[in-house]
Write a protein that holds these residues in place. Structure first.
Motif, PDB file in Angstrom:
ATOM      1  N   ARG A 441      60.970 -17.875 -68.136  1.00 36.99           N
ATOM      2  CA  ARG A 441      60.237 -16.713 -68.639  1.00 36.99           C
ATOM      3  C   ARG A 441      61.202 -15.607 -69.053  1.00 36.99           C
ATOM      4  O   ARG A 441      62.288 -15.463 -68.490  1.00 36.99           O
ATOM      5  CB  ARG A 441      59.295 -16.177 -67.562  1.00 36.99           C
ATOM      6  CG  ARG A 441      58.053 -17.006 -67.334  1.00 36.99           C
ATOM      7  CD  ARG A 441      57.186 -16.377 -66.250  1.00 36.99           C
ATOM      8  NE  ARG A 441      57.779 -16.484 -64.924  1.00 36.99           N
ATOM      9  CZ  ARG A 441      57.316 -15.870 -63.836  1.00 36.99           C
ATOM     10  NH1 ARG A 441      56.264 -15.060 -63.939  1.00 36.99           N
ATOM     11  NH2 ARG A 441      57.891 -16.048 -62.669  1.00 36.99           N
ATOM     12  N   ALA A 442      60.778 -14.827 -70.046  1.00 39.36           N
ATOM     13  CA  ALA A 442      61.585 -13.682 -70.438  1.00 39.36           C
ATOM     14  C   ALA A 442      61.617 -12.667 -69.297  1.00 39.36           C
ATOM     15  O   ALA A 442      60.626 -12.481 -68.585  1.00 39.36           O
ATOM     16  CB  ALA A 442      61.011 -13.042 -71.696  1.00 39.36           C
ATOM     17  N   LEU A 443      62.744 -12.008 -69.132  1.00 39.01           N
ATOM     18  CA  LEU A 443      62.917 -11.031 -68.046  1.00 39.01           C
ATOM     19  C   LEU A 443      62.239  -9.729 -68.465  1.00 39.01           C
ATOM     20  O   LEU A 443      62.867  -8.788 -68.955  1.00 39.01           O
ATOM     21  CB  LEU A 443      64.400 -10.819 -67.763  1.00 39.01           C
ATOM     22  CG  LEU A 443      64.784  -9.997 -66.529  1.00 39.01           C
ATOM     23  CD1 LEU A 443      64.039 -10.475 -65.293  1.00 39.01           C
ATOM     24  CD2 LEU A 443      66.285 -10.065 -66.296  1.00 39.01           C
ATOM     25  N   GLU A 444      60.942  -9.702 -68.297  1.00 37.40           N
ATOM     26  CA  GLU A 444      60.125  -8.555 -68.679  1.00 37.40           C
ATOM     27  C   GLU A 444      59.522  -7.928 -67.426  1.00 37.40           C
ATOM     28  O   GLU A 444      58.729  -8.574 -66.729  1.00 37.40           O
ATOM     29  CB  GLU A 444      59.014  -8.996 -69.651  1.00 37.40           C
ATOM     30  CG  GLU A 444      59.565  -9.599 -70.944  1.00 37.40           C
ATOM     31  CD  GLU A 444      58.474 -10.171 -71.835  1.00 37.40           C
ATOM     32  OE1 GLU A 444      57.348 -10.396 -71.315  1.00 37.40           O
ATOM     33  OE2 GLU A 444      58.734 -10.403 -73.021  1.00 37.40           O
ATOM     34  N   ILE A 445      59.918  -6.713 -67.141  1.00 41.62           N
ATOM     35  CA  ILE A 445      59.462  -6.023 -65.927  1.00 41.62           C
ATOM     36  C   ILE A 445      58.304  -5.095 -66.273  1.00 41.62           C
ATOM     37  O   ILE A 445      58.444  -4.185 -67.096  1.00 41.62           O
ATOM     38  CB  ILE A 445      60.609  -5.214 -65.279  1.00 41.62           C
ATOM     39  CG1 ILE A 445      61.757  -6.140 -64.888  1.00 41.62           C
ATOM     40  CG2 ILE A 445      60.097  -4.445 -64.066  1.00 41.62           C
ATOM     41  CD1 ILE A 445      62.937  -5.413 -64.265  1.00 41.62           C
ATOM     42  N   ILE A 446      57.164  -5.343 -65.657  1.00 41.57           N
ATOM     43  CA  ILE A 446      56.001  -4.472 -65.833  1.00 41.57           C
ATOM     44  C   ILE A 446      56.060  -3.377 -64.772  1.00 41.57           C
ATOM     45  O   ILE A 446      56.016  -3.655 -63.572  1.00 41.57           O
ATOM     46  CB  ILE A 446      54.690  -5.254 -65.711  1.00 41.57           C
ATOM     47  CG1 ILE A 446      54.609  -6.320 -66.814  1.00 41.57           C
ATOM     48  CG2 ILE A 446      53.489  -4.313 -65.799  1.00 41.57           C
ATOM     49  CD1 ILE A 446      53.416  -7.235 -66.677  1.00 41.57           C
ATOM     50  N   VAL A 447      56.205  -2.139 -65.215  1.00 44.64           N
ATOM     51  CA  VAL A 447      56.262  -0.993 -64.307  1.00 44.64           C
ATOM     52  C   VAL A 447      54.937  -0.236 -64.417  1.00 44.64           C
ATOM     53  O   VAL A 447      54.599   0.287 -65.484  1.00 44.64           O
ATOM     54  CB  VAL A 447      57.441  -0.065 -64.640  1.00 44.64           C
ATOM     55  CG1 VAL A 447      57.481   1.103 -63.651  1.00 44.64           C
ATOM     56  CG2 VAL A 447      58.758  -0.831 -64.613  1.00 44.64           C
ATOM     57  N   ILE A 472      67.080  -6.549 -70.496  1.00 47.94           N
ATOM     58  CA  ILE A 472      65.838  -6.496 -69.715  1.00 47.94           C
ATOM     59  C   ILE A 472      64.795  -5.705 -70.491  1.00 47.94           C
ATOM     60  O   ILE A 472      65.083  -4.623 -71.019  1.00 47.94           O
ATOM     61  CB  ILE A 472      66.068  -5.856 -68.331  1.00 47.94           C
ATOM     62  CG1 ILE A 472      67.019  -6.726 -67.502  1.00 47.94           C
ATOM     63  CG2 ILE A 472      64.751  -5.645 -67.593  1.00 47.94           C
ATOM     64  CD1 ILE A 472      67.414  -6.122 -66.187  1.00 47.94           C
ATOM     65  N   LYS A 473      63.583  -6.246 -70.566  1.00 45.55           N
ATOM     66  CA  LYS A 473      62.495  -5.576 -71.275  1.00 45.55           C
ATOM     67  C   LYS A 473      61.566  -4.915 -70.266  1.00 45.55           C
ATOM     68  O   LYS A 473      61.154  -5.540 -69.286  1.00 45.55           O
ATOM     69  CB  LYS A 473      61.717  -6.597 -72.115  1.00 45.55           C
ATOM     70  CG  LYS A 473      60.807  -5.974 -73.162  1.00 45.55           C
ATOM     71  CD  LYS A 473      60.322  -7.037 -74.138  1.00 45.55           C
ATOM     72  CE  LYS A 473      59.546  -6.420 -75.288  1.00 45.55           C
ATOM     73  NZ  LYS A 473      59.143  -7.456 -76.286  1.00 45.55           N
ATOM     74  N   LEU A 474      61.256  -3.654 -70.482  1.00 46.85           N
ATOM     75  CA  LEU A 474      60.367  -2.899 -69.592  1.00 46.85           C
ATOM     76  C   LEU A 474      59.051  -2.654 -70.307  1.00 46.85           C
ATOM     77  O   LEU A 474      59.017  -2.176 -71.447  1.00 46.85           O
ATOM     78  CB  LEU A 474      61.017  -1.576 -69.181  1.00 46.85           C
ATOM     79  CG  LEU A 474      60.287  -0.697 -68.150  1.00 46.85           C
ATOM     80  CD1 LEU A 474      61.283   0.209 -67.429  1.00 46.85           C
ATOM     81  CD2 LEU A 474      59.194   0.174 -68.778  1.00 46.85           C
ATOM     82  N   PHE A 475      57.962  -2.963 -69.633  1.00 47.39           N
ATOM     83  CA  PHE A 475      56.624  -2.631 -70.111  1.00 47.39           C
ATOM     84  C   PHE A 475      56.028  -1.604 -69.157  1.00 47.39           C
ATOM     85  O   PHE A 475      55.910  -1.862 -67.958  1.00 47.39           O
ATOM     86  CB  PHE A 475      55.715  -3.863 -70.144  1.00 47.39           C
ATOM     87  CG  PHE A 475      55.957  -4.780 -71.307  1.00 47.39           C
ATOM     88  CD1 PHE A 475      55.553  -4.427 -72.588  1.00 47.39           C
ATOM     89  CD2 PHE A 475      56.592  -5.992 -71.113  1.00 47.39           C
ATOM     90  CE1 PHE A 475      55.778  -5.281 -73.662  1.00 47.39           C
ATOM     91  CE2 PHE A 475      56.816  -6.843 -72.180  1.00 47.39           C
ATOM     92  CZ  PHE A 475      56.412  -6.491 -73.455  1.00 47.39           C
ATOM     93  N   ALA A 476      55.657  -0.439 -69.674  1.00 44.39           N
ATOM     94  CA  ALA A 476      54.963   0.560 -68.861  1.00 44.39           C
ATOM     95  C   ALA A 476      53.473   0.267 -68.903  1.00 44.39           C
ATOM     96  O   ALA A 476      52.880   0.159 -69.981  1.00 44.39           O
ATOM     97  CB  ALA A 476      55.247   1.961 -69.373  1.00 44.39           C
ATOM     98  N   LYS A 477      52.860   0.126 -67.739  1.00 39.27           N
ATOM     99  CA  LYS A 477      51.438  -0.208 -67.668  1.00 39.27           C
ATOM    100  C   LYS A 477      50.673   0.940 -67.018  1.00 39.27           C
ATOM    101  O   LYS A 477      50.804   1.190 -65.822  1.00 39.27           O
ATOM    102  CB  LYS A 477      51.244  -1.490 -66.860  1.00 39.27           C
ATOM    103  CG  LYS A 477      49.775  -1.888 -66.713  1.00 39.27           C
ATOM    104  CD  LYS A 477      49.630  -3.145 -65.858  1.00 39.27           C
ATOM    105  CE  LYS A 477      48.160  -3.504 -65.669  1.00 39.27           C
ATOM    106  NZ  LYS A 477      47.984  -4.720 -64.837  1.00 39.27           N
TER     107      LYS A 477
END
Length: 628
Positions: A441-447, A472-477
């Motif tokens: 999986r892509a290293l995508e961190i959901i914050v 690293i990809k950050l997704f703000a949720k």
């Protein structure tokens, strides 16, 4: 003797601040009080707490006036019992525990606590306050299964054992545990204390052991309570300021229930503190709390609608507030925020996903995340450089502070961050340059963010760009506080953005509960905290060595006897946090705006926090007075 030194020292300080023998103090009547009240000499204790304001660098005030302030919701009226900060023992501005409501306290072997109340001290309705009020709380409230089905709270237990409670005389009680209980005194000094005393003369009428059954039944019917115990619990409101009939020991008391939008809190004519000229505190006659939309409070404050305001103001409001100073004749003071960090990223170390769990518990990964953040840029962009780029850690105002705690693994070094990620084995990338996790999986961190502070969202935008540099990809949720807590408990939450440690200015005498996995509502380790709180019936037993050690140290603190032992425990716990980067703090020391209009004795520099601090409480709001 634990605590005895600090409490005795505080008592000596209080005595040193008195001007001459107490018997020579000429008490002065407070103008405007009800003429039917007894004279001041009969209202205050025979030995009131005498405050020498000049010794504290303040002016002797004058009685009178109304202080207007704004609150964002009706239930915030309870803050009057926070700001008033009358406590059995409380923190002074040096963070020492000192007697306040109590005349004295003696501590032997860290386990025997003898509490002395002030002779002649009275509740706000004029009834005597003393040992019977402590007895009623311990024997008839907290030890009664119908009123307190959960049993004694943790601060009244040591090694799981109850204390022996004794009434020695009308003004003296004693709690004796078999083992030390260092949690006891700090709990009494909290912003929301346990109130281990109750106005027994008032509450007994609602207790099945003392009250008239017919009267209890009628009163229960009025409030739709199903029995005497629910009725008693409704009436037993020492904190929320909803029951206007219950007597209080605080400087201001809510005596009317005529509005849910505008609350008037009146001076307590039996308050136990006086200044060195003989004037009874508080100086201010009334505090008026007006409910307003929280989002409008900064604008209303700028328009001059509040005499003293910090609640619902943030650093982002400083520019607007400064613009209104000259026109509306107020000052915007900048107090030191006591949180460990203004913004903190919290990896959930008990996340359910096994791949993420292993990755987040890898110290190298958390170090890489931290090294990949340019805190200086965030401080400059969001806080005009007025904060401090630092970890989520104790602040310089704490006696436990060490410079390395603030800076370890907190420098901006994307090259080193990339090297650590490579060392972990995260070397494969997708077409966007994002690293791949061990399972592909892509290293995508959901914050997840609760949306309660715009600066948190703004910070995430900046971190998103920074972490992209290390693959690293950050997704703000966007979320809500309750939803985040629920997702944390179920293990669905991966990472959150929140404020840092609530208490960034601890002393070794304060319990290190924020720094150990002992609370289930902490986003960094909810399952471990739940395990501790439920005695192993819920959550997960810690199986990560740093967490295991932190819990061991916390339990050791709970039975410690000497300050030196507690200091060593704190030092090791803080070192673990510095080494492990459990919280990824961004910026600390961001000032809290405090707007002051026509109110004297409010410090221009102060500490603003919950525990310790009680917002205005640690600075003694009863000593503030209105300008002419």
């Amino acid at each position: 003797m634990m605590f005895l030194k600090s409490v005795r020292a505080g008592l000596f300080l209080a005595a040193a601040m008195m001007t001459g023998p107490l018997v020579a103090l000429e008490l002065k009547e407070t103008p405007g009080l009800d003429a039917s009240l007894p004279p001041v000499a009969e209202r205050v204790p025979s030995e009131p707490l005498v405050v020498d304001l000049e010794a504290k660098g303040r002016e002797t005030g004058r009685h009178g006036g109304t202080l207007d302030t704004l609150i964002g919701r009706a239930k915030d009226v309870r803050l009057i019992n926070v700001w008033g900060y009358a406590r059995l023992v409380g923190y002074n501005e040096s963070l020492d525990l000192v007697p306040d409501i109590l005349q004295d306290i003696e501590v032997e072997d860290g386990r025997i606590f003898t509490l002395h109340t002030r002779q002649g001290h009275k509740w706000s309705d004029g009834h005597p306050f003393g040992a019977e009020d402590f007895r009623y709380y311990f024997e008839d409230v907290v030890s009664n299964e119908e009123l307190t089905p959960a049993g004694l709270p943790p601060f009244l237990l040591s090694n799981g054992q109850k204390p022996k409670f004794e009434v020695l005389d009308e003004t003296t009680v004693r709690f004796t545990w078999a083992d030390p209980n260092p949690l006891f005194l700090p709990e009494l000094a909290k912003s929301r204390p346990p109130f281990i005393y109750r106005p027994s003369h008032y509450l007994k009428q609602f207790h099945e052991k003392y009250g008239d059954p017919d009267i209890i039944a009628k009163e229960a019917e009025k409030v739709k309570a199903r029995g005497w115990a629910p009725l008693h619990n409704k009436k037993d409101d020492m904190y929320n300021a909803q029951n206007v009939d219950i007597p209080s020991l605080q400087p201001w008391v809510r005596n009317r229930a005529d509005s849910d939008l505008r609350f008037i809190l009146e001076r307590n004519p039996y308050y136990h503190r006086v200044d060195s000229t003989g004037q009874q505190l508080p100086y201010i006659d009334e505090i008026v709390m007006t409910v307003a939309d929280g989002k409008l409070i900064p604008a209303k404050t700028q328009a001059g609608e509040s005499d003293l305001q910090a609640r619902n103001l943030s650093f982002a409001d400083v520019t607007v507030l400064k613009k209104g100073e000259k026109q509306n004749d107020y000052v915007t003071a900048l107090w030191s925020n006591s949180k460990g960090s203004e913004i903190s990223l919290l990896p959930n170390l008990t996340v359910k996903d096994p791949v993420w769990r292993e990755l987040l518990r890898d110290t190298r990964f958390r170090h890489a995340l931290s090294l990949g953040i340019d805190r200086t840029l965030i401080n400059r962009v969001l806080f005009f450089g007025l904060g401090r780029p630092a970890n989520d850690m104790v602040l310089p105002a704490s006696p436990l502070y060490k410079a390395e705690y603030a800076t370890k693994w907190a420098e901006y070094d994307p090259e080193k961050a990339n090297a650590l990620l490579d060392e972990i084995g995260l070397t494969e990338r997708n077409g966007e340059g994002i690293r791949l996790m061990p399972d592909g999986r892509a290293l995508e961190i959901i914050v997840e963010t609760a949306g309660e502070d715009q600066t948190h969202d703004d910070a995430l935008e900046l971190v998103t760009e920074m972490w992209r540099e290390i693959g690293i990809k950050l997704f703000a949720k966007p979320s809500q506080r309750d939803n985040m807590r629920e997702r944390a408990i179920t293990g669905e939450l991966l990472m959150s953005v929140w404020w840092g440690f609530e208490n960034g200015i601890p002393t070794s005498e304060m319990p290190p509960e924020d720094y150990a996995p002992v609370h289930g509502d902490r986003f960094a380790w909810p399952a471990w905290g739940d395990y501790y709180e439920t005695g192993g019936e819920g959550g997960e037993k810690p199986d990560w060595e740093p967490a295991v050690r932190l819990m061991e140290l916390y339990k050791t603190w709970l039975v410690s006897r000497e300050p030196e032992e507690r200091r060593a425990i704190w030092d090791e716990m803080l070192q673990i946090h510095a080494n492990q980067t459990i919280h990824i703090g961004l910026v600390s020391g961001v000032p809290q705006p405090v707007v002051i209009k026509d109110v004297e004795n409010v410090p221009l520099e102060g500490i603003y926090g919950w525990d310790p601090g009680a917002h205005f409480g640690i600075h003694r709001m009863d000593e503030f007075y209105m300008a002419e």
